[in-house]
Design an enzyme around this catalytic site. Structure first.
Site, short mmCIF file in Angstrom:
data_model
loop_
_atom_site.label_atom_id
_atom_site.label_comp_id
_atom_site.label_asym_id
_atom_site.label_seq_id
_atom_site.Cartn_x
_atom_site.Cartn_y
_atom_site.Cartn_z
N HIS A 214 1.24 -1.33 -0.01
CA HIS A 214 -0.34 0.02 0.38
C HIS A 214 1.37 1.12 -0.45
O HIS A 214 2.21 1.06 0.92
CB HIS A 214 -0.72 -0.09 0.86
CG HIS A 214 -1.54 -0.88 1.36
ND1 HIS A 214 -3.06 -1.50 2.04
CD2 HIS A 214 -2.10 -2.47 0.41
CE1 HIS A 214 -3.80 -2.14 1.49
NE2 HIS A 214 -3.23 -3.10 0.77
N ARG B 124 -4.61 4.47 1.89
CA ARG B 124 -6.35 4.04 3.02
C ARG B 124 -5.86 3.46 3.46
O ARG B 124 -5.87 2.46 4.58
CB ARG B 124 -6.61 2.99 1.26
CG ARG B 124 -7.53 2.38 1.84
CD ARG B 124 -8.67 1.81 1.44
NE ARG B 124 -9.53 1.58 0.41
CZ ARG B 124 -10.23 1.69 -0.94
NH1 ARG B 124 -9.07 0.94 -1.84
NH2 ARG B 124 -11.45 1.53 -1.54
N GLU C 234 -12.05 -14.75 3.36
CA GLU C 234 -13.82 -15.47 3.70
C GLU C 234 -12.85 -16.77 3.56
O GLU C 234 -11.74 -17.11 2.94
CB GLU C 234 -14.23 -15.16 2.81
CG GLU C 234 -14.40 -13.08 2.22
CD GLU C 234 -13.38 -12.84 1.79
OE1 GLU C 234 -12.85 -13.11 0.64
OE2 GLU C 234 -13.44 -11.42 2.23
N SER D 116 -12.18 -3.48 1.54
CA SER D 116 -12.72 -2.23 1.63
C SER D 116 -13.91 -1.69 0.82
O SER D 116 -14.98 -1.89 0.57
CB SER D 116 -10.72 -1.64 0.96
OG SER D 116 -11.57 -1.53 -0.13
N ASN E 46 -7.58 -12.48 -7.32
CA ASN E 46 -7.26 -13.68 -7.17
C ASN E 46 -8.34 -14.09 -7.12
O ASN E 46 -9.42 -13.14 -7.20
CB ASN E 46 -6.44 -13.82 -5.37
CG ASN E 46 -7.67 -13.49 -4.90
OD1 ASN E 46 -7.06 -12.38 -4.26
ND2 ASN E 46 -8.24 -14.38 -3.94
N1 HPA Z 1 -11.14 -11.80 -0.34
C1 HPA Z 1 -11.06 -10.63 0.37
N2 HPA Z 1 -10.12 -9.24 0.10
C2 HPA Z 1 -9.26 -9.55 -1.11
C3 HPA Z 1 -8.99 -10.85 -1.62
C4 HPA Z 1 -10.10 -11.13 -0.97
O1 HPA Z 1 -10.34 -12.86 -1.75
N3 HPA Z 1 -8.31 -10.40 -2.71
C5 HPA Z 1 -8.00 -8.91 -2.23
N4 HPA Z 1 -8.86 -8.59 -1.61
#
Ligand code: HPA
Length: 291
Positions: free
Chosen positions: A90, A111, A212, A231, A254
């Site tokens: 960041h 942020r 998650e 965010s 991802n």
């Molecule tokens: N989940 C939550 N936040 C994130 C992810 C994700 O898979 N990838 C980048 N930020």
């Protein structure tokens, strides 16, 4: 002037000799602190009005150099109410950038995330500062997990709406703000004039900082989500309250947990962001010029 005994204050900052009440104190009006920050930015940059603000999330930081001419740059910790970044990857600075259109952009690479535990006021302080600095439009960018299998890591996606699963709001008291068309269809249309292939999706904000579970990602899918992240939704709400028009963009860094065949890692998020940086930076710069 010395602070009243016992009254909490923001630390002294360059470019302002005003005493600033502590943003975290419940009795402090957060908009007053944002006004002081905006006045400080005005004094240090010698730019009277920043018409647009851009918040750079993971993967988007290269845009800062591509948008236009940097007129002034500050470390986040030097601007009233802002926090130094908690995380590698960041940017941690705030720039005043002269766009080729002649407009000025406030580019916020600093942020504060809800998961940092510093409170919602710090999370949305940049948005309120941008509004106080004269912005009418804010562009919110982030790195996100993709729920749509067809969105390969590196794909930029326009945010069409959000689902806020943080169980909090930046609004305090009986402040009933309408969130219809929060992510401006007008601005999305302008972005698609620059790149007609841009997809759109619903962004689901979780608190984090853990990623998650696969079950949570399936829940997010079933309730209408296409992207998961940590965010943006709270900032967009604060932006609407402040009267800003919002453009939101995610970079899929991802595939979300359980959609991806491999475990998630912050390193993967940063690597994908770095690989896509030039491409999405140019895209963002072209979109910002069209706003
Ligand atoms: N989940 C939550 N936040 C994130 C992810 C994700 O898979 N990838 C980048 N930020």
């Amino acid at each position: 002037m010395s602070p009243a005994p016992g009254a909490a204050r923001e630390p002294d900052h360059p470019g302002t000799d005003r005493e600033v009440p502590d943003l975290d104190h419940p009795g402090t009006d957060p908009f007053t602190v944002a006004e002081v920050a905006a006045a400080q930015i005005r004094a240090l940059s010698c730019v009277d009005r920043h018409e647009v603000a851009i918040v750079l999330g993971s993967g988007w930081s290269a845009a800062a150099d591509l948008l236009g001419e940097t007129v002034a740059e500050f470390a986040a910790g030097d601007v009233v109410g802002f926090c130094a970044p908690a995380l590698a990857g960041h940017v941690g600075s705030i720039r005043s950038v002269l766009l080729p259109t002649g407009a000025h952009a406030l580019v916020i690479g600093a942020r504060t995330h809800l998961y940092e535990g510093k409170g919602v006021r710090r999370v949305v302080h940049g948005i309120r500062t941008a509004a106080a600095a004269g912005a009418g439009i804010v562009v919110l960018t982030n790195g996100a997990g993709g729920i749509e299998e067809s969105w390969a890591p590196g794909t930029p996606v326009l945010i069409s709406d959000h689902i806020n699963l943080t169980a909090t709001s930046p609004l305090e008291g009986a402040t009933f703000v309408d969130l219809t068309d929060l992510y401006s269809s007008r601005l999305r249309g302008l972005a698609r004039e620059i790149d007609a292939t841009l997809e759109e999706g619903v962004y689901v904000q979780f608190r984090g900082p853990h990623y998650e579970t696969p079950a949570e990602v399936q829940m997010a899918r079933r309730i209408g989500g296409h992207l998961v992240g940590m965010s943006t939704a709270l900032e967009a709400i604060a932006a609407r309250q402040a009267g800003l028009e919002v453009l939101g963009m995610s970079l899929v860094t991802n595939l979300a947990a359980g959609i991806s065949p491999t475990p998630l890692s912050h390193a993967e998020v940063i690597e994908t962001g770095a690989a896509a940086a030039g491409r999405v930076g140019h895209l963002l710069a072209r979109i910002v010029r069209a706003l």
